[in-house]
Motif scaffolding. Structure first.
Motif, short mmCIF file in Angstrom:
data_model
loop_
_atom_site.label_atom_id
_atom_site.label_comp_id
_atom_site.label_asym_id
_atom_site.label_seq_id
_atom_site.Cartn_x
_atom_site.Cartn_y
_atom_site.Cartn_z
N ASN A 1 -7.60 -46.19 -52.38
CA ASN A 1 -6.75 -48.08 -52.77
C ASN A 1 -7.09 -48.51 -53.87
N LEU A 2 -6.20 -49.28 -54.82
CA LEU A 2 -7.03 -49.69 -55.65
C LEU A 2 -7.54 -50.99 -55.17
N VAL A 3 -9.03 -51.50 -55.61
CA VAL A 3 -9.16 -52.57 -55.02
C VAL A 3 -9.48 -53.58 -55.51
N GLY A 4 -8.76 -54.31 -54.72
CA GLY A 4 -8.71 -56.14 -54.90
C GLY A 4 -7.46 -56.32 -55.37
N PHE A 5 -6.12 -55.13 -56.03
CA PHE A 5 -4.74 -55.11 -55.40
C PHE A 5 -3.87 -55.01 -55.02
N GLN A 6 -4.29 -56.29 -53.85
CA GLN A 6 -3.52 -57.20 -52.76
C GLN A 6 -2.22 -57.82 -53.78
N THR A 7 -1.10 -57.09 -53.07
CA THR A 7 -0.17 -57.79 -53.94
C THR A 7 1.21 -58.26 -53.29
N PRO B 1 -11.88 -58.75 -59.66
CA PRO B 1 -12.04 -57.17 -58.89
C PRO B 1 -11.96 -56.24 -60.44
N LEU B 2 -11.57 -56.87 -61.78
CA LEU B 2 -11.61 -55.61 -63.10
C LEU B 2 -13.18 -55.64 -63.42
N ILE C 1 -3.14 -60.15 -56.22
CA ILE C 1 -3.56 -59.67 -57.33
C ILE C 1 -3.11 -60.58 -59.00
N GLU C 2 -1.86 -60.45 -58.16
CA GLU C 2 -0.66 -61.46 -59.57
C GLU C 2 -1.13 -62.86 -59.42
#
Length: 459
Positions: free
Chosen positions: A277-283, A245-246, A230-231
């Motif tokens: 889980n936070l969708v799309g928040f791979q980090t 994703p947001l 995500i970052e």
């Protein structure tokens, strides 16, 4: 003498390959290195462990992912029905309880009288029978070295990342609301709404947060688009994640009656709904930074992180130079035929990985028995993906199921939803015709019953 095959790897692709080979009456030795040895990302002893996300993407036929699953069902998939039996609410997507899904697949494989499961690491490609190598993008160093020696090709390396998970009871439900976009599903997602000021503060913290060190990589390696951290995505521009994703489309905050500026969605991680889980928040942020930055999300200010996001290196074959459309290794490089399957071949996604195992398993079994091979029609999603990984390409990159891979309809259909549905129906009919010609129609009834159920639900 009974015929025998070997499958290396008990992930999605390996399990599909093993069970479909066994369905032809061929004995299978399936090797899985866990629990003797775990990769950096795997934690469970079970087969078909899901690492990155618990979502298997859209389930409706008129979508690329839904079409892929339906084609797999026609070809005798083990994983598609296992996923549906262990599903958790996720709107129009098929998401699963990871533990129940893995347990169901492990049980089915272990109870198959034709499959012998060996819990040990394999570091050689010398087998006394045909084999499928489905060791995944997290292939052990020794096996990766063996593949390198055999193929003589440099592999493609990417980074893959997993999203953090929070406990349900720690989410502030006075802020977070339950809803699916445009009312699809039964309020399957929890939504953390942001106004403009909250989003801008979060975005600034995200792009300046400290990342975890990556000692085993260099700066030339690419980020795996399917699990973009995500970052990293945020650094492409201030609106990239707001339109990714947001994105707030199709949602209204019940507190205001208006669409939020941005929304972070939470999806059930297990059937009990105790984790999200936070969708799309791979980090790849440091764990302390994940706690600091992600706690800025409205509703997660007191969140308990039961698992932080992690990042690891994935390795892929240069498949267009090495593999045929059935994932068989080209040339006489080994004493016995060898197939590869899974994400290491360059198919992107859980079900795409499973599909490659299914195709490789059919190809191996049919060759061993002297049966005519499948010629997956170009109109099918499976056929399109197989062509992608086997067609020469100077800039080869992993590819997931998408409608852009398929040839256009003979006549233009302006309505996108109708166009996709007709494209999917054409693919199913083409695959059925191919399978019928090869006298393999045993799974038609299950597929047709599922399509009828889908049509009734949509009506």
């Amino acid at each position: 003498m009974d015929k025998k095959a070997v499958v290396i790897g008990g992930g999605m692709a390996g399990c599909e390959a093993a069970q479909i080979i066994a369905s032809y009456g061929i004995d299978v030795d399936l090797y899985e290195q866990k629990p003797a040895r775990f990769s950096p990302a795997h934690k469970s002893e079970g087969l078909a462990e899901l690492v990155c996300s618990n979502s298997l993407k859209a389930s409706r036929l008129g979508s690329a992912s839904g079409l892929l699953k339906e084609e797999m069902r026609l070809m005798g998939s083990l994983l598609v029905p296992a996923a549906e039996k262990t599903a958790v609410a996720a709107g129009g997507a098929l998401a699963v309880d990871r533990e129940l899904f893995s347990a169901a697949v492990t049980r089915a494989v272990s109870e198959n009288p034709r499959i012998r499961l060996h819990r040990e690491e394999v570091d050689t490609l010398s087998f006394d029978c045909p084999a499928v190598v489905a060791t995944g993008p997290l292939t052990s160093d020794k096996m990766a070295e063996a593949i390198g020696r055999l193929t003589g090709e440099e592999s493609l390396s990417f980074f893959d990342a997993a999203a953090p998970i929070v406990s349900a009871e720690s989410v502030d439900r006075s802020v977070v609301f339950a809803a699916s976009r445009y009312g699809r599903g039964e309020d399957d997602y929890l939504n953390c709404p942001m106004n403009k000021e909250e989003y801008e503060a979060f975005f600034d913290a995200l792009v300046h947060a400290e990342q975890a060190p990556r000692h085993d990589v260099d700066e030339k390696l690419k980020v795996y688009e399917g699990c973009m951290p995500i970052e990293v995505m945020a650094r492409r521009g201030p609106d990239t994640i707001r339109f990714g994703p947001l994105k707030p489309v199709g949602l209204r905050d019940p507190r205001t009656g208006h669409r939020p500026w941005a929304v972070v969605q939470l999806r059930k991680e297990n059937a009990a709904g105790t984790m999200y889980n936070l969708v799309g928040f791979q980090t790849n942020l440091k764990w302390g930074e994940q706690k600091r930055v992600f706690s800025m999300i409205p509703g997660l200010q007191d969140a308990e992180f039961v698992r932080y996001g992690v990042m690891h290196r994935n390795t892929f074959l240069n498949s267009p130079k090495l593999l045929g459309p059935d994932f068989r290794l080209l040339g006489d490089k080994t004493a016995n035929p060898l197939w590869f399957a899974g994400q290491m071949t360059g198919v992107e996604g859980y079900m795409e990985s499973a599909m490659s195992g299914l195709v490789a398993g059919h190809a191996l079994a049919r060759e061993m028995l002297g049966l005519a091979p499948f010629a997956l029609p170009e109109e099918t999603m499976c056929g399109a993906l197989c062509r992608h990984v086997s067609t020469p390409n100077a800039d080869f990159q992993p590819m997931g199921a998408n409608m852009g891979l398929l040839p256009p309809l003979p006549e233009r259909v302006r309505d996108k939803k109708l166009r996709y549905l007709q494209t999917a129906e054409r693919a199913i009919n083409a695959l059925k015709a191919e399978l019928a010609e090869k006298d393999f129609t045993g799974f038609f009834a299950a597929s047709e019953a599922h399509l009828r159920q889908q049509a009734e639900e949509q009506a």
